[in-house]
Design a protein around this motif. Structure first.
Motif, mmCIF file in Angstrom:
data_model
loop_
_atom_site.group_PDB
_atom_site.id
_atom_site.type_symbol
_atom_site.label_atom_id
_atom_site.label_comp_id
_atom_site.label_asym_id
_atom_site.label_seq_id
_atom_site.Cartn_x
_atom_site.Cartn_y
_atom_site.Cartn_z
ATOM 1 N N ASN B 206 -8.832 -56.377 -4.152
ATOM 2 C CA ASN B 206 -7.868 -55.095 -3.502
ATOM 3 C C ASN B 206 -6.413 -55.875 -3.670
ATOM 4 O O ASN B 206 -6.320 -56.795 -2.723
ATOM 5 C CB ASN B 206 -8.312 -54.695 -2.391
ATOM 6 C CG ASN B 206 -7.445 -53.794 -1.506
ATOM 7 O OD1 ASN B 206 -6.406 -53.140 -2.266
ATOM 8 N ND2 ASN B 206 -7.599 -53.147 -0.480
ATOM 9 N N TYR B 237 -15.817 -54.211 -2.004
ATOM 10 C CA TYR B 237 -15.755 -53.291 -3.049
ATOM 11 C C TYR B 237 -16.863 -53.501 -3.958
ATOM 12 O O TYR B 237 -16.979 -53.228 -4.970
ATOM 13 C CB TYR B 237 -14.521 -53.267 -3.756
ATOM 14 C CG TYR B 237 -13.180 -52.666 -2.952
ATOM 15 C CD1 TYR B 237 -13.187 -51.450 -2.853
ATOM 16 C CD2 TYR B 237 -12.495 -53.466 -1.879
ATOM 17 C CE1 TYR B 237 -12.303 -50.724 -2.068
ATOM 18 C CE2 TYR B 237 -11.522 -52.957 -1.412
ATOM 19 C CZ TYR B 237 -11.455 -51.529 -1.085
ATOM 20 O OH TYR B 237 -10.392 -51.170 -0.342
ATOM 21 N N LYS B 267 -16.314 -48.619 2.234
ATOM 22 C CA LYS B 267 -16.167 -47.892 0.708
ATOM 23 C C LYS B 267 -17.590 -47.823 -0.011
ATOM 24 O O LYS B 267 -17.593 -47.029 -0.731
ATOM 25 C CB LYS B 267 -15.274 -48.941 0.046
ATOM 26 C CG LYS B 267 -13.749 -49.255 0.552
ATOM 27 C CD LYS B 267 -12.970 -48.102 0.795
ATOM 28 C CE LYS B 267 -11.996 -48.504 1.871
ATOM 29 N NZ LYS B 267 -10.780 -49.059 1.572
ATOM 30 N N ALA B 359 -13.691 -51.420 -9.725
ATOM 31 C CA ALA B 359 -13.162 -51.061 -8.484
ATOM 32 C C ALA B 359 -12.437 -49.743 -8.671
ATOM 33 O O ALA B 359 -11.886 -49.605 -9.585
ATOM 34 C CB ALA B 359 -12.588 -51.986 -7.721
#
Lengths: 426, 426
Positions: B206, B237, B267, B359
């Motif tokens: 990220n 993720y 997530k 992702a």
């Protein structure tokens, strides 16, 4: 390929299993004394159960709520969780500072007439976690004072953040221990307490059960003003106050300029496992350079936290409705009746018993005893877990803390076992 | 009476409301740059809504889950909450490290065949909170490296704990920024990275969306071994990985001696608001003196945390059942299909698009642009919130991060608006 390294092992009893990194252990962690007190007690409980596999242990150690949550509160949470499985009711991230409606409900309900604004209320996952976040906020360069005895998290988190120094005679050199024993009505003699930047103060106090009087808190606020200090006031047990002792530090005029308040739904609402708390940082609270403390705490909450569980927050909101409040009042009365039963039993034996009037903790004095020895004796002879007072600081030596959280029948049974033990001893 | 003090005010724009304390502001807080990025974006959104009260804003900024939770998971939580209102089902404090059954389920399900033991799993309220607790664990005297670009919490929490130094050219002097741009396949050139004690590494990353390959992670583990460093590996993720990139650092042989892994249900299970995460600290991970890191982290969890909400933990347990896992797989596929739609649209316009394969983040390159300017232009022209890449570090300049979390119709609408904007621009 990695250079092969020699395998290493830790010398003081703990043997490493593999190769060492070259990362030094944090010196602050090294300075922490012993293990966390409630883990230590767990260890004793385990050994006890091995020794007496048929003994029925009663746990009056850690102050843990035992009564079922009122359905007005669980229904709200169930509705919320059900909503999470629908497109309309699903919620992702909430504000790190807590849902607006809950911040407002806390301000309006619990700080009614005290002028606390919703923006000054930060919802969290509990007081203990907020204490650590406050340590991060304040940093390692300001000196702390704590009550002695006091809840261990204030000292341990101060040590972890780096305010520690040498540990001598049960005290860290850079932490100021304010004696709060029965001789001074559980309040420090402020004429001999040196100035520190931060003063941790818990009322009703854990472990002594003493709620500071209005006059005592006026003196404390005045002391902080004179010294330019910040009080971190822990009011986690305020729902148990039965007399006219202040339930919030903000009942004292001028406190907003010198105090942060930490509190919790844990004991007030039986949320010890659900996890919900809050911290008040008034807009008026300023650092020496005039910068508002609230701005930095907001940043801490956004960077180091991501908000309390939204399900717990839905429950918290239900706690603050008139129905929720009423149902919870019955629970606090239940625990306080437990406290009365224990106090009466112990006092009838001629023991010196404190607390139990404004908090469900009973603080029993055994002059001349070592509290860990006494803890062990009680456990061995009655199968009751208590907390040795010295676990709360040197000022707790000779005392035992007994928690009044429990089902009524357990408390009655415990009270009979203790009566039998002490009768026998006298 | 308190000595009256002069009222004071803060010079740099923020005016204090009352009298100042004499407590200095924490120098580490003073060193934090600007405000927290997602708060800054919120501020832009607010201004935008004032400017265009009738514009329909689409938020592809913060990566927030939007799809309802599978009922297999909410049912478990509802049962648990219902239990809390009964004598048999009520639960107070749980273990600070998480419920045994959940620690075991995480080890058995998510680290199957990797030899992670339940005792090495610490359940928490989320990865961001664990990152701060890891900073407390490691202390202020060890140097950190971060990927550039990277999620801001690694840097900000390092600054708060005291590893910062002067801020020059967008970087803190005492933090090592490892360039991870497209030129080096989003992996640092380790031949030029100086040794640091700690290496924060996030994969899938990220903001770039890149999942480090097995070979890259082997190099990273080898690098850490040679340097005696500890990797803090963020795998929040990993559920979105579609190729054979490792989902855990422990897939790399020897990683247990050099790595901590932080991860989250946020997530993977849509728990961004419910709050649940975990951290793995292997028994084999040792400080330079041979002391196990796990022992100190356990102490941090007991002192600075009180356990994740037991309701969230009941939900987490349901996520790891075969039914829960299957239902959640459909959700990750949903978000990844969103990502495909966005990537296809943007790529069809000739834009250089990264991420979106392992992702739900898309990392778009706008050569020569300033990312805050481009963020503002996109917002102004399409009413879409994105994240300016420079908010993730100097290496993010010229990039925009677009989140693929959203309802399908929103993503299609956003994709059309972006197409229109960029078509017009080309």
């Amino acid at each position: 390929m990695a250079t092969p390294r020699l395998s290493c092992s830790f010398k003081n009893g703990v043997v490493g299993l593999g190769n060492c990194t070259k990362v030094p252990r944090n010196v602050n962690m090294e300075k922490l004394q012993h293990s966390y007190i409630f883990r230590e007690i767990d260890r004793h409980e385990l050994m006890h159960k091995e020794k007496y596999p048929h003994g029925t242990v009663i746990d009056l150690g850690i102050g843990d709520t035992t009564e079922p949550l009122p359905t007005v509160i669980t229904s709200s949470m169930i509705d919320f969780v059900h909503g999470l499985s629908t497109k309309e009711g699903y919620k992702g991230y909430g504000p790190e500072q807590g849902e607006k409606c809950l911040r407002k409900a806390i301000a309006d309900t619990l700080y009614k007439d005290l002028g606390i604004k919703p923006v000054e209320v930060f919802v969290s996952d509990g007081a203990q976690c907020d204490i650590t976040r406050l340590q991060l906020l304040l940093g390692s360069n300001v000196k702390r004072a704590v009550q002695d005895p006091s809840y261990p998290a204030y000292i341990d988190s101060s040590v972890i953040i780096g305010q520690n120094g040498e540990f001598l005679a049960g005290q860290y050199k850079n932490i100021e221990y304010m004696k709060c024993g029965p001789q001074t009505n559980f309040f420090p003699d402020l004429s001999i307490v040196p100035r520190t930047e931060i003063i941790f103060f818990c009322s009703p106090n854990n472990p002594t059960g003493h709620a500071a009087t209005r006059k005592q808190l006026e003196q404390l606020v005045d002391f902080a003003k004179v010294n330019g200090s910040i009080i971190v006031f822990d009011s986690s047990y305020s729902a148990y106050i039965t007399d006219d002792s202040p339930k919030s530090i903000y009942e004292i005029p001028g406190a907003k300029e010198v105090a942060i308040e930490v509190s919790s739904f844990s004991k007030f609402a039986g949320f010890t496992g659900v996890r919900l708390g809050w911290t008040i940082v008034p807009e008026e609270l300023l650092y020496a350079n005039g910068f508002p403390v609230l701005h930095d705490f907001d940043r801490i909450m956004c960077t180091c936290f991501t908000g309390a569980s939204n399900i717990a927050q839905a429950g918290g909101l239900a706690c603050l409705t008139p129905e929720g409040f009423k149902a919870l009042k019955l629970q606090t009365l239940h625990y306080m009746e437990n406290a009365r039963i224990l106090v009466d039993s112990l006092a009838s034996l001629g023991l010196t018993v404190h607390g139990g009037e404004n908090a469900p903790y009973i603080w029993v004095h055994f002059p001349g005893s070592k509290s860990w020895d006494f803890f062990a004796e009680i456990l061995d002879k009655t199968h009751i877990i208590t907390v040795p007072g010295s676990g709360f600081g040197p000022g707790g030596e000779e005392f035992i803390r007994i928690s009044a959280f429990g089902h009524r029948e357990t408390i009655i049974e415990a009270s009979q076992r203790l009566k039998y033990l002490f009768c026998y001893k006298c």
